[in-house]
Motif scaffolding. Structure first.
Motif, PDB file in Angstrom:
ATOM      1  N   TYR A   1       0.835  -1.191   0.000  1.00  0.00           N
ATOM      2  CA  TYR A   1       0.000   0.000   0.000  1.00  0.00           C
ATOM      3  C   TYR A   1       0.871   1.243   0.000  1.00  0.00           C
ATOM      4  CZ  TYR A   1      -3.659   3.306   1.237  1.00  0.00           C
ATOM      5  OH  TYR A   1      -4.522   4.358   1.245  1.00  0.00           O
ATOM      6  N   GLY A   2       1.907   1.192   0.843  1.00  0.00           N
ATOM      7  CA  GLY A   2       2.829   2.328   0.878  1.00  0.00           C
ATOM      8  C   GLY A   2       3.444   2.578  -0.488  1.00  0.00           C
ATOM      9  N   LEU A   3       3.905   1.483  -1.121  1.00  0.00           N
ATOM     10  CA  LEU A   3       4.574   1.639  -2.404  1.00  0.00           C
ATOM     11  C   LEU A   3       3.621   2.107  -3.494  1.00  0.00           C
ATOM     12  CD1 LEU A   3       6.864  -1.483  -2.298  1.00  0.00           C
ATOM     13  CD2 LEU A   3       7.598   0.881  -2.434  1.00  0.00           C
TER      14      LEU A   3
ATOM     15  N   MET B   1     -11.152  10.281   0.195  1.00  0.00           N
ATOM     16  CA  MET B   1     -12.400  10.593   0.888  1.00  0.00           C
ATOM     17  C   MET B   1     -12.314  10.178   2.343  1.00  0.00           C
ATOM     18  SD  MET B   1     -15.362  11.886   0.759  1.00  0.00           S
ATOM     19  CE  MET B   1     -15.521  12.184  -0.975  1.00  0.00           C
ATOM     20  N   ALA B   2     -11.716   9.020   2.592  1.00  0.00           N
ATOM     21  CA  ALA B   2     -11.601   8.560   3.975  1.00  0.00           C
ATOM     22  C   ALA B   2     -10.772   9.540   4.793  1.00  0.00           C
ATOM     23  CB  ALA B   2     -10.980   7.174   4.012  1.00  0.00           C
ATOM     24  N   MET B   3      -9.731  10.082   4.188  1.00  0.00           N
ATOM     25  CA  MET B   3      -8.901  11.037   4.920  1.00  0.00           C
ATOM     26  C   MET B   3      -9.640  12.346   5.147  1.00  0.00           C
ATOM     27  SD  MET B   3      -4.966  10.542   3.925  1.00  0.00           S
ATOM     28  CE  MET B   3      -5.040  10.771   2.174  1.00  0.00           C
ATOM     29  N   ILE B   4     -10.373  12.768   4.127  1.00  0.00           N
ATOM     30  CA  ILE B   4     -11.163  13.983   4.299  1.00  0.00           C
ATOM     31  C   ILE B   4     -12.172  13.776   5.414  1.00  0.00           C
ATOM     32  CG2 ILE B   4     -12.884  15.460   3.200  1.00  0.00           C
ATOM     33  CD1 ILE B   4     -11.451  15.102   0.603  1.00  0.00           C
ATOM     34  N   ASP B   5     -12.672  12.559   5.521  1.00  0.00           N
ATOM     35  CA  ASP B   5     -13.653  12.269   6.562  1.00  0.00           C
ATOM     36  C   ASP B   5     -13.020  12.060   7.925  1.00  0.00           C
ATOM     37  OD1 ASP B   5     -16.102  10.381   4.601  1.00  0.00           O
ATOM     38  OD2 ASP B   5     -15.843  12.516   4.991  1.00  0.00           O
ATOM     39  N   GLY B   6     -11.722  12.258   8.015  1.00  0.00           N
ATOM     40  CA  GLY B   6     -11.108  12.213   9.338  1.00  0.00           C
ATOM     41  C   GLY B   6     -10.205  11.040   9.631  1.00  0.00           C
ATOM     42  N   CYS B   7      -9.934  10.184   8.646  1.00  0.00           N
ATOM     43  CA  CYS B   7      -9.036   9.060   8.901  1.00  0.00           C
ATOM     44  C   CYS B   7      -7.598   9.455   8.645  1.00  0.00           C
ATOM     45  CB  CYS B   7      -9.330   7.893   7.941  1.00  0.00           C
ATOM     46  SG  CYS B   7     -10.861   7.061   8.250  1.00  0.00           S
ATOM     47  N   THR B   8      -6.704   8.993   9.510  1.00  0.00           N
ATOM     48  CA  THR B   8      -5.296   9.142   9.170  1.00  0.00           C
ATOM     49  C   THR B   8      -5.009   8.156   8.041  1.00  0.00           C
ATOM     50  OG1 THR B   8      -4.709   7.397  10.718  1.00  0.00           O
ATOM     51  CG2 THR B   8      -4.689   9.662  11.543  1.00  0.00           C
ATOM     52  N   PRO B   9      -3.883   8.291   7.353  1.00  0.00           N
ATOM     53  CA  PRO B   9      -3.595   7.345   6.275  1.00  0.00           C
ATOM     54  C   PRO B   9      -3.690   5.894   6.745  1.00  0.00           C
ATOM     55  CG  PRO B   9      -2.031   9.125   6.186  1.00  0.00           C
ATOM     56  CD  PRO B   9      -2.869   9.353   7.416  1.00  0.00           C
ATOM     57  N   VAL B  10      -3.169   5.604   7.923  1.00  0.00           N
ATOM     58  CA  VAL B  10      -3.266   4.233   8.410  1.00  0.00           C
ATOM     59  C   VAL B  10      -4.724   3.857   8.656  1.00  0.00           C
ATOM     60  CG1 VAL B  10      -2.634   2.665  10.258  1.00  0.00           C
ATOM     61  CG2 VAL B  10      -1.005   4.371   9.480  1.00  0.00           C
ATOM     62  N   GLY B  11      -5.476   4.806   9.222  1.00  0.00           N
ATOM     63  CA  GLY B  11      -6.894   4.556   9.458  1.00  0.00           C
ATOM     64  C   GLY B  11      -7.632   4.298   8.159  1.00  0.00           C
ATOM     65  N   ALA B  12      -7.341   5.116   7.154  1.00  0.00           N
ATOM     66  CA  ALA B  12      -7.995   4.932   5.856  1.00  0.00           C
ATOM     67  C   ALA B  12      -7.681   3.553   5.306  1.00  0.00           C
ATOM     68  CB  ALA B  12      -7.518   6.011   4.881  1.00  0.00           C
ATOM     69  N   PHE B  13      -6.431   3.157   5.470  1.00  0.00           N
ATOM     70  CA  PHE B  13      -6.011   1.846   4.988  1.00  0.00           C
ATOM     71  C   PHE B  13      -6.801   0.734   5.676  1.00  0.00           C
ATOM     72  CE2 PHE B  13      -3.418  -1.337   3.270  1.00  0.00           C
ATOM     73  CZ  PHE B  13      -3.005  -2.184   4.268  1.00  0.00           C
ATOM     74  N   LEU B  14      -6.858   0.806   7.003  1.00  0.00           N
ATOM     75  CA  LEU B  14      -7.501  -0.277   7.739  1.00  0.00           C
ATOM     76  C   LEU B  14      -9.014  -0.288   7.579  1.00  0.00           C
ATOM     77  CD1 LEU B  14      -5.431  -0.168  11.033  1.00  0.00           C
ATOM     78  CD2 LEU B  14      -5.338  -1.889   9.239  1.00  0.00           C
ATOM     79  N   ARG B  15      -9.616   0.898   7.630  1.00  0.00           N
ATOM     80  CA  ARG B  15     -11.068   0.927   7.661  1.00  0.00           C
ATOM     81  C   ARG B  15     -11.714   0.868   6.292  1.00  0.00           C
ATOM     82  NH1 ARG B  15     -12.363   2.708  12.884  1.00  0.00           N
ATOM     83  NH2 ARG B  15     -10.664   3.962  13.742  1.00  0.00           N
ATOM     84  N   VAL B  16     -11.041   1.425   5.306  1.00  0.00           N
ATOM     85  CA  VAL B  16     -11.697   1.582   4.017  1.00  0.00           C
ATOM     86  C   VAL B  16     -11.045   0.759   2.906  1.00  0.00           C
ATOM     87  CG1 VAL B  16     -12.068   3.264   2.189  1.00  0.00           C
ATOM     88  CG2 VAL B  16     -12.682   3.823   4.512  1.00  0.00           C
ATOM     89  N   VAL B  17      -9.713   0.810   2.833  1.00  0.00           N
ATOM     90  CA  VAL B  17      -9.052   0.131   1.720  1.00  0.00           C
ATOM     91  C   VAL B  17      -9.098  -1.381   1.894  1.00  0.00           C
ATOM     92  CG1 VAL B  17      -6.897  -0.164   0.470  1.00  0.00           C
ATOM     93  CG2 VAL B  17      -7.554   2.080   1.288  1.00  0.00           C
ATOM     94  N   LEU B  18      -8.693  -1.848   3.063  1.00  0.00           N
ATOM     95  CA  LEU B  18      -8.644  -3.294   3.285  1.00  0.00           C
ATOM     96  C   LEU B  18      -9.983  -3.992   3.056  1.00  0.00           C
ATOM     97  CD1 LEU B  18      -6.275  -4.220   6.221  1.00  0.00           C
ATOM     98  CD2 LEU B  18      -6.006  -4.545   3.781  1.00  0.00           C
ATOM     99  N   PRO B  19     -11.070  -3.469   3.669  1.00  0.00           N
ATOM    100  CA  PRO B  19     -12.343  -4.174   3.469  1.00  0.00           C
ATOM    101  C   PRO B  19     -12.714  -4.289   2.001  1.00  0.00           C
ATOM    102  CG  PRO B  19     -12.541  -2.540   5.197  1.00  0.00           C
ATOM    103  CD  PRO B  19     -11.232  -2.323   4.573  1.00  0.00           C
ATOM    104  N   ASN B  20     -12.171  -3.386   1.190  1.00  0.00           N
ATOM    105  CA  ASN B  20     -12.504  -3.441  -0.219  1.00  0.00           C
ATOM    106  C   ASN B  20     -11.426  -4.111  -1.054  1.00  0.00           C
ATOM    107  OD1 ASN B  20     -15.131  -1.991  -0.534  1.00  0.00           O
ATOM    108  ND2 ASN B  20     -14.001  -0.422   0.557  1.00  0.00           N
ATOM    109  N   SER B  21     -10.509  -4.765  -0.395  1.00  0.00           N
ATOM    110  CA  SER B  21      -9.404  -5.399  -1.123  1.00  0.00           C
ATOM    111  C   SER B  21      -9.441  -6.909  -1.030  1.00  0.00           C
ATOM    112  CB  SER B  21      -8.063  -4.916  -0.561  1.00  0.00           C
ATOM    113  OG  SER B  21      -7.965  -3.537  -0.622  1.00  0.00           O
ATOM    114  N   ILE B  22     -10.574  -7.439  -0.663  1.00  0.00           N
ATOM    115  CA  ILE B  22     -10.640  -8.887  -0.425  1.00  0.00           C
ATOM    116  C   ILE B  22     -10.135  -9.717  -1.607  1.00  0.00           C
ATOM    117  CG2 ILE B  22     -12.118 -10.781   0.280  1.00  0.00           C
ATOM    118  CD1 ILE B  22     -11.982  -8.794   2.404  1.00  0.00           C
ATOM    119  N   PRO B  23     -10.534  -9.415  -2.841  1.00  0.00           N
ATOM    120  CA  PRO B  23     -10.030 -10.246  -3.944  1.00  0.00           C
ATOM    121  C   PRO B  23      -8.505 -10.306  -3.977  1.00  0.00           C
ATOM    122  CG  PRO B  23     -11.725  -8.784  -4.748  1.00  0.00           C
ATOM    123  CD  PRO B  23     -11.448  -8.370  -3.342  1.00  0.00           C
ATOM    124  N   GLY B  24      -7.875  -9.165  -3.850  1.00  0.00           N
ATOM    125  CA  GLY B  24      -6.414  -9.137  -3.886  1.00  0.00           C
ATOM    126  C   GLY B  24      -5.818  -9.931  -2.747  1.00  0.00           C
ATOM    127  N   ILE B  25      -6.396  -9.775  -1.560  1.00  0.00           N
ATOM    128  CA  ILE B  25      -5.868 -10.477  -0.397  1.00  0.00           C
ATOM    129  C   ILE B  25      -6.017 -11.984  -0.571  1.00  0.00           C
ATOM    130  CG2 ILE B  25      -6.197 -10.857   2.060  1.00  0.00           C
ATOM    131  CD1 ILE B  25      -6.874  -7.970   2.357  1.00  0.00           C
TER     132      ILE B  25
END
Lengths: 355, 288, 281
Positions: free
Chosen positions: C97-99, C179-203
């Motif tokens: 994700y970082g890269l 959008m997640a960051m605008i809504d108040g998530c730090t980058p790590v928060g955005a990753f955990l709360r928003v990106v991951l749940p939507n990355s199931i196929p890749g995972i």
């Protein structure tokens, strides 16, 4: 008095910008694509960083805050929602991040959903909704935050025509209640810009080229470029000159200078005429190059001795290509621009009153 | 915009773990390659570049490298051709599409070493079914694992069985995501199946083909387990590849120092060749 | 013409299917044989050509003496593979994700270089690392142990996890993250709360690759374990001497590869429902 001041420079695609926004007002930013509107909004939100300058929100320094601490609300032109959450959870998402208690968050979310007309769809996932509904969810989420700054980046551009009209009207109602916030709305449509805002900002190629009361800007565009952007179809610009009390268009048509232009010194000018101020009559002749029907009007693209120009004709008419028509000019509605494009003298009467 | 802290949280944990577990062993190996650590004299001494000069004259190493190139390139190209062909066959309409596709996938999911053990029993000259099948077809029994040439063939055979599915999977996914338009255009232009393949399908699949080939080349160059089980590098050294030779010197002869030298040299050669191949292939697409 | 093509097509499919099935079928039938089913030449059909017996299978769960006891290595393999896969996916997804989202720059080293570094670990032949790993584990006192193996396998699987996830994240538009960051998530928060749940196929794809490569490794388990810990592939190959009868060999082989074959069928289900199409690109 909460003011939001922007004074920035060094952002790619954006010239140095200096703007002041006042609380409780709705600002529309009008500009073509790539004029810098989106970049400006992103800079306010914190997604792009200016190299120099300052952003101040009610006297407090804003620039050093990272995106997630700015408390800005934004609606994108692509419908952005969280696919893995249902509609209610989408709207309460930012509230939970702000540590609003659960019950309070739900209550606020429901109020806002009612305002945008989506109360029935609480439990649904965004993917199962139509485009218009998805955008309403995004809007609800933005409103629920009760932010000081609400940004909308061409929110209606991906919706169909009818839906756009409908939502535009709803927007007016919704934004009535936002007394505390600064609402900034960008668009490429002049009509939308003039209809919606308290104050209009025109941007072009990364710079702000005019701002002010929408109708004033419309009636007195400060430059030809501005006139082009704010008029749809674009304003007709014709070369001409003033000499000896007469106004001359490209050497082909001459008539006594109208009253409001009498005071101008002799010399070459660029004259502007809105398409609505040209109609079937008997001043000049031109050949029809293209005839478009728009709504219940006919738009004629013509070419004559004075150059190319566009004429609005009320009603739906057929004119064959190449046919010659006589056009009359409403002389009291002529704009005078300097040869460099600066507005020198706008007409004193508003459109349609000359006939 | 995001502050130094945040973006580093993402990359650093993985990067640190990787560096720690890989870099140190690598550096250590480099150091060892300059020593003469073996059974007789265990420990890190310093003998300068002696191991490297030895390597330079070590015919067996270069032989192994030559063999490896042949084997790797040959089997990867074979797998590519077969995988592509199979993908084309089951790409569009075919009976029992799902079952066939899974079946074709299965070998890739199996443990290569274990399947090699099974293959060893299959290729057994008198007790295995391979020669039964060969004789059924009217040929003489084949010396699968006891002649130099056939041993190589056997290894390539097993590798092909194991890894063609990988090509199949990647190329099928690629085919499935191709746009429809060029095909409609070709059909309108009256192109037959072969023409369509060479002018439309093959070029469009170029990026994925290259990716798949590169990945398989990288993996194939490491081949060792199959050889260990099937032929033990033999007969003689007929199927001895670089990895196997390094294994012999290191684990069997316990010449740690020299095998480290072999390892490092081999690694460098691999990195250089693979990079060159990758650049050549990608430049060819860019030109198109 | 069309019938010719169809004959060719299904003929080819049949041919290849037979080739694919050959080792499995052979192992299956051999696992039920006893001495006289093997020593006289290849036999295929039970009851017709040989007398079937369960000896090959019974031996698997018997330990000591004649027994093979495949249960212990089985469990070890499961523990090591799952642990290493989970750890590798966790670290790899984070790094990926970082890269994919941010730019890193240290001197002349940029994102693409770092990604290349991760991926190029796969070029490393196991041989090169075997001795250093041996010494390293010896130093840490982790030789011949499960934690030691997990440590080594993480090094092997991390590049795979990162490679799959970097590719996946590059194809996911970043508007949602913003959008997640605008809504108040730090980058790590955005990753955990928003990106991951939507990355199931890749995972799923990444996890699958990790499990496959982990379960199927032979070399490192071979060089880094001896008696206390044994992984499945090593256990089976150890049987590959002329002493072990073919029937127990075949039974062990089948039992070892069974889990992943079953996973193949399960994954195919998932594939068909369209979830994975995006992840494989």
């Amino acid at each position: 008095m909460k003011n939001f001041d922007i004074r920035i420079g060094g952002v790619p695609h954006l010239d140095d910008v200096s703007l002041e926004f006042k609380r409780g007002k709705l600002y529309t930013i009008l500009g073509r694509t790539l004029s810098g509107k989106t970049t400006l909004l992103r800079t306010i939100a914190g997604l792009d960083t200016p190299q120099k300058g300052e952003l101040t929100l009610h006297k407090k320094e804003f620039l050093s805050l990272p995106v997630w601490k700015r408390g800005v609300a934004m609606v994108y032109q692509q419908f952005i929602n969280y696919p893995h959450l249902n509609v209610l959870a989408n709207v309460t998402f930012p509230l939970k991040r702000a540590h609003v208690p659960k019950s309070e968050a739900k209550k606020r979310a429901r109020e806002v959903l009612a305002k945008v007309g989506l109360s029935q769809l609480e439990k649904r996932r965004p993917r199962s909704l139509s485009g218009g509904q998805q955008q309403r969810v995004a809007l609800a989420r933005a409103l629920a935050k009760q932010s000081d700054i609400l940004l909308l980046d061409e929110p209606l551009v991906n919706l169909d025509y009818k839906l756009r009209e409908q939502l535009r009207e709803e927007f007016l109602n919704i934004f009535q209640g936002q007394d505390d916030a600064i609402v900034i709305y960008t668009t490429t449509e002049p009509g939308e810009a003039i209809q919606l805002g308290h104050e209009l900002i025109v941007m072009d190629e990364g710079a702000v080229i005019q701002q002010g009361n929408p109708l004033e800007v419309f009636n007195s565009p400060s430059t030809i470029r501005c006139a082009e952007i704010i008029n749809d179809p674009p304003m007709n610009i014709l070369q001409g000159s003033i000499g000896g009390g007469d106004l001359n268009l490209r050497g082909k048509v001459t008539f006594p200078a109208p009253n409001h232009l009498k005071g101008l010194s002799d010399g070459p000018y660029l004259f502007g005429l809105q398409a609505a101020d040209l109609y079937i009559g008997s001043d000049i002749t031109g050949k029809v190059e293209l005839s478009e029907i728009s709504g219940s009007q006919t738009i004629l693209h013509m070419r004559g001795g004075i150059g190319s120009f566009i004429v609005y004709e009320a009603g739906v008419h057929h004119h064959s290509i190449g046919s010659t028509i006589e056009i009359e000019i409403d002389k009291n509605r002529i704009y005078a621009f300097s040869v460099d494009g600066e507005l020198i003298c706008p007409p004193t009467i508003t459109s349609g009153q000359g006939r | 915009m995001l502050g130094l802290k945040h973006k580093h949280i993402f990359l650093l944990p993985g990067l640190i773990v990787l560096v720690a577990i890989i870099i140190f062993p690598l550096l250590f190996t480099i150091r060892v390659s300059f020593s003469s650590w073996d059974v007789v004299k265990p420990g890190l001494d310093w003998i300068g570049g002696q191991n490297y000069t030895r390597l330079f004259e070590d015919g067996r190493f270069w032989e192994a490298l030559r063999r490896l190139s042949f084997m790797a390139v040959g089997s990867v190209l074979l797998q590519y051709a077969l995988g592509f062909g199979l993908a084309l066959l089951v790409w569009r309409d075919v009976l029992m599409k799902r079952f066939v596709r899974v079946l074709f996938l299965v070998p890739m999911m199996t443990t290569p070493v274990i399947m090699s053990v099974v293959w060893r029993t299959i290729l057994h000259e008198s007790l295995g079914p391979a020669n039964d099948i060969v004789q059924l077809l009217g040929f003489e029994p084949v010396t699968w694992l006891s002649t130099a040439g056939m041993a190589m063939v056997s290894v390539i055979l097993v590798e092909t069985w194991q890894w063609t599915p990988f090509m199949f999977l990647l190329l099928l996914a690629g085919l499935l995501s191709l746009p429809r338009d060029p095909y409609m255009a070709a059909a309108i232009d009256g192109a037959g199946p072969f023409r369509t393949f060479f002018s439309v399908t093959f070029p469009l699949m170029a990026p994925i083909s290259i990716g798949a080939i590169m990945i398989r080349l990288i993996e194939a160059s490491k081949i060792m387990e199959t050889i260990y089980v099937l032929t033990s590098g033999g007969p003689g050294t007929a199927t001895e590849t670089s990895s196997y030779y390094i294994y012999i010197r290191g684990m069997r002869d316990y010449q740690i120092g020299y095998s480290a030298t072999l390892s490092i040299t081999y690694l460098v050669i691999m990195i250089i060749s693979l990079t060159i191949i990758a650049k050549i292939l990608t430049r060819n697409i860019a030109r198109d | 013409m069309r019938t010719l093509y169809l004959t060719f097509k299904y003929g080819a499919i049949l041919l290849w299917s037979s080739f694919v099935a050959l080792p499995f079928l052979w192992a299956l039938t051999t696992s039920f044989k006893t001495a006289n089913g093997v020593t006289g030449g290849a036999t295929y059909i039970p009851w017709l050509q040989y007398k079937p017996s369960l000896e090959g299978w019974k031996v698997l769960v018997r330990s000591g003496g004649q027994g093979i006891d495949i249960v212990q290595p089985y469990i070890s393999s499961i523990i090591v593979t799952l642990s290493a896969s989970i750890i590798s996916m966790a670290l790899g997804t984070l790094a990926a994700y970082g890269l994919a989202r941010f730019t890193y720059k240290v001197g002349f080293v940029k994102n693409s270089d770092i990604t290349f570094f991760f991926i190029s670990q796969r070029i490393m032949p196991p041989i090169v690392l075997s001795i250093p790993f041996f010494l390293m584990l010896q130093f840490l006192g982790l030789l011949d142990s499960i934690p030691g193996l997990i440590l080594v396998y993480v090094a092997l699987l991390l590049p795979i996890a990162t490679w799959v996830m970097v590719d996946f994240f590059s194809n996911v538009p970043k508007e949602m993250d913003e959008m997640a960051m605008i809504d108040g998530c730090t980058p790590v928060g955005a990753f955990l709360r928003v990106v991951l749940p939507n990355s199931i196929p890749g995972i799923v794809v990444g996890g699958l690759f990790c499990i496959i490569f982990g379960w199927n490794d032979f070399f490192f388990a071979f060089t880094l374990t001896f008696t206390k810990t044994q992984l499945l592939p090593v256990a089976v190959v150890a049987l590959n001497s002329s002493v072990t009868p073919w029937w127990s060999l075949s039974a062990s082989a089948l039992v070892s590869v069974a889990p992943l074959v079953i996973i193949a069928f399960v994954v195919e289900r998932f594939l068909s429902s369209g979830n994975l199409a995006g992840a494989i690109r």
